[in-house]
Scaffold this active site. Sequence first.
Site, PDB file in Angstrom:
ATOM      1  N   GLY A  23       0.052  11.974 -10.522  1.00  0.00           N
ATOM      2  CA  GLY A  23       0.998  10.873 -10.588  1.00  0.00           C
ATOM      3  C   GLY A  23       0.891  10.036  -9.331  1.00  0.00           C
ATOM      4  CG  MET A  71       1.423   7.790  -2.974  1.00  0.00           C
ATOM      5  SD  MET A  71       1.115   7.057  -1.374  1.00  0.00           S
ATOM      6  CE  MET A  71       1.811   8.291  -0.297  1.00  0.00           C
ATOM      7  CG  PHE A  72       7.054   8.193  -2.670  1.00  0.00           C
ATOM      8  CD1 PHE A  72       7.242   8.890  -1.484  1.00  0.00           C
ATOM      9  CD2 PHE A  72       6.364   6.985  -2.623  1.00  0.00           C
ATOM     10  CE1 PHE A  72       6.772   8.400  -0.285  1.00  0.00           C
ATOM     11  CE2 PHE A  72       5.893   6.486  -1.420  1.00  0.00           C
ATOM     12  CZ  PHE A  72       6.094   7.188  -0.251  1.00  0.00           C
ATOM     13  CB  SER A  73       5.349  10.852  -8.941  1.00  0.00           C
ATOM     14  OG  SER A  73       4.198  11.617  -8.636  1.00  0.00           O
ATOM     15  N   GLY A  74       6.748  13.476  -7.087  1.00  0.00           N
ATOM     16  CA  GLY A  74       7.108  14.893  -7.168  1.00  0.00           C
ATOM     17  C   GLY A  74       5.961  15.824  -7.532  1.00  0.00           C
ATOM     18  CB  THR A  89       3.652  18.235  -3.180  1.00  0.00           C
ATOM     19  OG1 THR A  89       2.476  17.440  -2.988  1.00  0.00           O
ATOM     20  CG2 THR A  89       3.546  19.466  -2.291  1.00  0.00           C
ATOM     21  CD  GLU A 117      -1.953  14.978  -0.764  1.00  0.00           C
ATOM     22  OE1 GLU A 117      -2.522  14.032  -1.363  1.00  0.00           O
ATOM     23  OE2 GLU A 117      -0.757  14.927  -0.414  1.00  0.00           O
ATOM     24  CB  CYS A 126      12.934  -2.982 -11.949  1.00  0.00           C
ATOM     25  SG  CYS A 126      11.738  -1.904 -12.749  1.00  0.00           S
ATOM     26  CB  CYS A 182       7.684  -3.989 -10.056  1.00  0.00           C
ATOM     27  SG  CYS A 182       9.274  -4.236 -10.877  1.00  0.00           S
TER      28      CYS A 182
HETATM   29 ZN   LIG Z   1       9.710  -2.085 -11.654  1.00  0.00          ZN
END
Ligand SMILES: [Zn+2]
Length: 196
Positions: free
Chosen positions: A21, A23-26, A28, A94, A153, A185
Amino acid sequence: MNNTDNYKEPSRRGGIEVICGSMFSGKTEELIRRIRRAKIAKQNVEIFKPTIDVRYSDKDVVSHNRHAHSAVPVENSYSILLMSQGFDVIAIDEAQFFDDGIVDVCNKLANQGIRVIVAGLDMDYLGHPFGPMPNLLAIADEVYKTRAICVHCGNLANYSFRTANSNQQVLLGEMQEYEPLCRNCYQEMMTKKQQN
Ligand SMILES: [Zn+2]
């Protein structure tokens, strides 16, 4: 039927699970969740990560919310093969930073009956498939795609937009360099960036 003569202990089942996924998608966190459960099941687990990922610590797999498990940093995929003997579960974090040999290594381990859990970024900041990830997805028995939340959003986000000005594919980062965006976005921001 009570014929125990033909009963065989089920053989260990190897396989490849890929968690991917933005970055920051969980990713790890999901990897760590699976490792924790394997350890509860008394499985021998070893975790590897590329030496390139030295954001927080040399030895730990650390997610952005700072859950840590000890990981062995390795220079290349072949080292994983050499160091995986005797383990039930091999986790690789990673994975996008590894060489293409990682695909063969994962297959070999799974064929030996080892459960292989791989986590990595599916796309780079330009929205292109990242390193060996597309090939890992192709050979996976199971694919789990994690999604972040678009910071513009609030929709589900698949893209890692780079706010920092750099054209390196590898730029390890935190919130100040990247933000997760949804497709719409991301396209808007990339268009704006190109106009600047
Ligand atoms: Zn968006």
